[in-house]
Enzyme design. Sequence first.
Site, PDB file in Angstrom:
ATOM      1  N   SER A  45      76.042 -44.640  36.839  1.00  0.00           N
ATOM      2  CA  SER A  45      76.186 -45.573  37.963  1.00  0.00           C
ATOM      3  C   SER A  45      76.085 -47.037  37.576  1.00  0.00           C
ATOM      4  O   SER A  45      76.309 -47.910  38.416  1.00  0.00           O
ATOM      5  CB  SER A  45      75.116 -45.270  39.023  1.00  0.00           C
ATOM      6  OG  SER A  45      73.816 -45.434  38.476  1.00  0.00           O
ATOM      7  N   ASP A 146      77.408 -36.901  61.513  1.00  0.00           N
ATOM      8  CA  ASP A 146      78.413 -37.188  60.487  1.00  0.00           C
ATOM      9  C   ASP A 146      79.768 -37.285  61.190  1.00  0.00           C
ATOM     10  O   ASP A 146      80.521 -36.307  61.240  1.00  0.00           O
ATOM     11  CB  ASP A 146      78.419 -36.082  59.431  1.00  0.00           C
ATOM     12  CG  ASP A 146      79.259 -36.424  58.210  1.00  0.00           C
ATOM     13  OD1 ASP A 146      80.321 -37.059  58.380  1.00  0.00           O
ATOM     14  OD2 ASP A 146      78.865 -36.060  57.090  1.00  0.00           O
ATOM     15  N   THR A 174      74.440 -40.553  53.337  1.00  0.00           N
ATOM     16  CA  THR A 174      75.843 -40.962  53.362  1.00  0.00           C
ATOM     17  C   THR A 174      76.221 -41.611  52.037  1.00  0.00           C
ATOM     18  O   THR A 174      75.360 -42.126  51.325  1.00  0.00           O
ATOM     19  CB  THR A 174      76.080 -41.992  54.474  1.00  0.00           C
ATOM     20  OG1 THR A 174      75.337 -43.179  54.154  1.00  0.00           O
ATOM     21  CG2 THR A 174      75.636 -41.465  55.824  1.00  0.00           C
ATOM     22  N   ARG A 207      72.173 -44.379  49.542  1.00  0.00           N
ATOM     23  CA  ARG A 207      72.584 -45.494  48.689  1.00  0.00           C
ATOM     24  C   ARG A 207      71.899 -46.750  49.205  1.00  0.00           C
ATOM     25  O   ARG A 207      71.668 -46.901  50.405  1.00  0.00           O
ATOM     26  CB  ARG A 207      74.109 -45.708  48.724  1.00  0.00           C
ATOM     27  CG  ARG A 207      74.937 -44.524  48.319  1.00  0.00           C
ATOM     28  CD  ARG A 207      74.786 -44.141  46.881  1.00  0.00           C
ATOM     29  NE  ARG A 207      75.398 -45.100  45.969  1.00  0.00           N
ATOM     30  CZ  ARG A 207      75.334 -44.993  44.645  1.00  0.00           C
ATOM     31  NH1 ARG A 207      74.652 -44.002  44.095  1.00  0.00           N
ATOM     32  NH2 ARG A 207      75.929 -45.882  43.868  1.00  0.00           N
ATOM     33  N   ASP A 227      64.072 -44.388  48.148  1.00  0.00           N
ATOM     34  CA  ASP A 227      64.514 -44.084  46.786  1.00  0.00           C
ATOM     35  C   ASP A 227      65.703 -44.946  46.385  1.00  0.00           C
ATOM     36  O   ASP A 227      65.961 -45.127  45.205  1.00  0.00           O
ATOM     37  CB  ASP A 227      64.879 -42.602  46.669  1.00  0.00           C
ATOM     38  CG  ASP A 227      65.253 -42.203  45.249  1.00  0.00           C
ATOM     39  OD1 ASP A 227      64.404 -42.383  44.347  1.00  0.00           O
ATOM     40  OD2 ASP A 227      66.380 -41.731  45.040  1.00  0.00           O
ATOM     41  N   GLU A 232      69.256 -53.007  43.507  1.00  0.00           N
ATOM     42  CA  GLU A 232      68.664 -52.389  42.312  1.00  0.00           C
ATOM     43  C   GLU A 232      69.136 -53.110  41.050  1.00  0.00           C
ATOM     44  O   GLU A 232      70.308 -53.488  40.954  1.00  0.00           O
ATOM     45  CB  GLU A 232      69.069 -50.907  42.239  1.00  0.00           C
ATOM     46  CG  GLU A 232      68.535 -50.075  43.369  1.00  0.00           C
ATOM     47  CD  GLU A 232      69.035 -48.632  43.320  1.00  0.00           C
ATOM     48  OE1 GLU A 232      69.629 -48.234  42.287  1.00  0.00           O
ATOM     49  OE2 GLU A 232      68.833 -47.904  44.299  1.00  0.00           O
ATOM     50  N   HIS A 249      65.305 -44.679  42.576  1.00  0.00           N
ATOM     51  CA  HIS A 249      66.614 -44.017  42.668  1.00  0.00           C
ATOM     52  C   HIS A 249      66.669 -42.784  41.755  1.00  0.00           C
ATOM     53  O   HIS A 249      67.567 -42.629  40.929  1.00  0.00           O
ATOM     54  CB  HIS A 249      67.737 -44.992  42.317  1.00  0.00           C
ATOM     55  CG  HIS A 249      69.062 -44.608  42.894  1.00  0.00           C
ATOM     56  ND1 HIS A 249      70.036 -45.518  43.200  1.00  0.00           N
ATOM     57  CD2 HIS A 249      69.587 -43.393  43.232  1.00  0.00           C
ATOM     58  CE1 HIS A 249      71.095 -44.904  43.688  1.00  0.00           C
ATOM     59  NE2 HIS A 249      70.845 -43.610  43.719  1.00  0.00           N
ATOM     60  N   GLY A 252      67.843 -37.582  42.848  1.00  0.00           N
ATOM     61  CA  GLY A 252      68.802 -36.626  42.294  1.00  0.00           C
ATOM     62  C   GLY A 252      68.679 -36.403  40.806  1.00  0.00           C
ATOM     63  O   GLY A 252      69.595 -35.847  40.187  1.00  0.00           O
TER      64      GLY A 252
END
Length: 345
Positions: A45, A146, A174, A207, A227, A232, A249, A252
């Site tokens: 990322s 959603d 999302t 995000r 998170d 960032e 972050h 995951g």
Amino acid sequence: MKLVIDDACYAYREIFDHFGEITAISGSDINANSVKDADVLIIRSRTKVNQELLSGSQVKFIGSTVVGLDHIDQNYLKTKGTQFFSAQSCNSMAVAEFVISTIVNLVDELNFDYQKKTLGIIGVGNVGTKLAEKAKLMGIKTLLNDPPRQIRENLDNFVDLNTALSADIVTFHTPLTVNGEHPSYQLLNENNFHHITNKTILFNAARGGVIKETIWKKHKTLANIIDCWEDEPNINPSLQNTAYLATPHIAGHSVDAKFMGSFMVYEALCTFLGKKQDKNIRNLINLSELSIDKSNLKDTLNEIYDFQQDANAIKDVNNFEDYRRNYPIRYEWHHFKSKTVLPIA
């Protein structure tokens, strides 16, 4: 063939070495000079993929081992004719486990019965779907929101955004989008934050930028779990200091998720090149069953992984990036045998 790979990609040598010559670079250091002679670029990322990076390159295939897409200029890649693949869904189980583990820990902290609470899930894609399945196993009522999926699939069991925001526990899953009919950028903002009260448990594990942080820091909630951050690695100190859990972050970042990110890109690259896959690659994550001897769900989940260590690690915010790059080993629940029944869905 020359490959430039973010050196934070899981097992990149073992997985990609036979394709050709690998140059491994920190994702934030990958630049136009790095990729000018590369045929393949594999990233996470921290690399901005756009015209500035690629205009002088011969890169034919770009694989992202993470889910987020806001660092990729996909329109430019289409005009350039560059093949792009993103490992969608690779970390969905890890993020769902992060949310459930935190809710279970909050039960003792705030003295509530989660079966008497509602869980508003905003974004019911890969992560949101798995989270909803786990919540159902635990007897938690969900409010699902959603709009794109609701319209696309003609679903009648979804709710509008304001209803989801009125849940006892609200969590965002999302992607970050700024265009289209349903942009998610600052989806929670000054116009609808009044639905969040001092009795709301609020998560952002989606995000940075989905929640407007300048508004968030002014509002009192029952607990904040953050998170993902707007800027960032420069995280908001006010939100960090008042959060129940503030992490860098990493929701995951299970071993399973990082492996699947690399493996899914490997599969896509094999397809692109017309190469046969090596079946042994999957064995890189095969484990013997792990055992836990705890008698309740909270202790079992914390024995598997205690997310408080992640919050402690970034009390010095300068550790944000280093900690993500050197994240502790964390396996997903299906690897464990325990006395307590785990909500594995």
